[in-house]
Design a protein around this motif. Sequence first.
Motif, PDB file in Angstrom:
ATOM      1  N   GLY A 111       0.938   4.059  -2.839  1.00 43.70           N
ATOM      2  CA  GLY A 111       0.658   5.442  -2.446  1.00 43.70           C
ATOM      3  C   GLY A 111       1.792   6.370  -2.834  1.00 43.70           C
ATOM      4  O   GLY A 111       1.570   7.499  -3.278  1.00 43.70           O
TER       5      GLY A 111
ATOM      6  N   ARG B 291       1.633   9.482  -5.446  1.00 40.53           N
ATOM      7  CA  ARG B 291       2.034  10.839  -5.045  1.00 40.53           C
ATOM      8  C   ARG B 291       3.082  11.399  -6.006  1.00 40.53           C
ATOM      9  O   ARG B 291       3.034  12.575  -6.375  1.00 40.53           O
ATOM     10  CB  ARG B 291       2.584  10.808  -3.628  1.00 40.53           C
ATOM     11  CG  ARG B 291       2.926  12.178  -3.114  1.00 40.53           C
ATOM     12  CD  ARG B 291       3.281  12.166  -1.665  1.00 40.53           C
ATOM     13  NE  ARG B 291       3.556  13.530  -1.239  1.00 40.53           N
ATOM     14  CZ  ARG B 291       4.257  13.836  -0.193  1.00 40.53           C
ATOM     15  NH1 ARG B 291       4.725  12.894   0.589  1.00 40.53           N
ATOM     16  NH2 ARG B 291       4.481  15.088   0.122  1.00 40.53           N
TER      17      ARG B 291
ATOM     18  N   THR C   2       0.835  -1.198   0.000  1.00 43.75           N
ATOM     19  CA  THR C   2       0.000   0.000   0.000  1.00 43.75           C
ATOM     20  C   THR C   2       0.866   1.243   0.000  1.00 43.75           C
ATOM     21  O   THR C   2       0.613   2.195  -0.717  1.00 43.75           O
ATOM     22  CB  THR C   2      -0.928  -0.004   1.234  1.00 43.75           C
ATOM     23  OG1 THR C   2      -1.701  -1.182   1.191  1.00 43.75           O
ATOM     24  CG2 THR C   2      -1.825   1.209   1.246  1.00 43.75           C
ATOM     25  N   THR C   3       1.893   1.222   0.800  1.00 38.57           N
ATOM     26  CA  THR C   3       2.787   2.369   0.877  1.00 38.57           C
ATOM     27  C   THR C   3       3.468   2.598  -0.463  1.00 38.57           C
ATOM     28  O   THR C   3       3.603   3.731  -0.902  1.00 38.57           O
ATOM     29  CB  THR C   3       3.832   2.150   1.980  1.00 38.57           C
ATOM     30  OG1 THR C   3       3.154   1.899   3.196  1.00 38.57           O
ATOM     31  CG2 THR C   3       4.727   3.343   2.151  1.00 38.57           C
TER      32      THR C   3
END
Length: 101
Positions: free
Chosen positions: A83, A87, A79-80
């Motif tokens: 993400g 970004r 998930t990181t």
Amino acid sequence: MRRVMILPCLLVLSACTQFPELDAARADVADAPYPALVPLDQLLDGPAPRATVAEIATVEGRVGALRARAARLERMRGTTQRGLEARVARLRQKAAALRAQ
């Protein structure tokens, strides 16, 4: 030259270490009898140690908990990463928009 200085620095730092109080053992441990000493041959020739059903269940429970934790960490990492990539893409779009102005 740097490697020569590392050893003295480590020695100086280790001199500052706080060691635990070894004399302040728990009362039940301090008063416990010493284990019986047996000949090594008797230990080697004796029966192989066996785990009890309760011990096996305890270990399997810990294994399951660790696998679940590893799966959670993997999901967080994925998930990181997604993400972070999203970004970066948004920041690149903003940079392109600012350059176009």
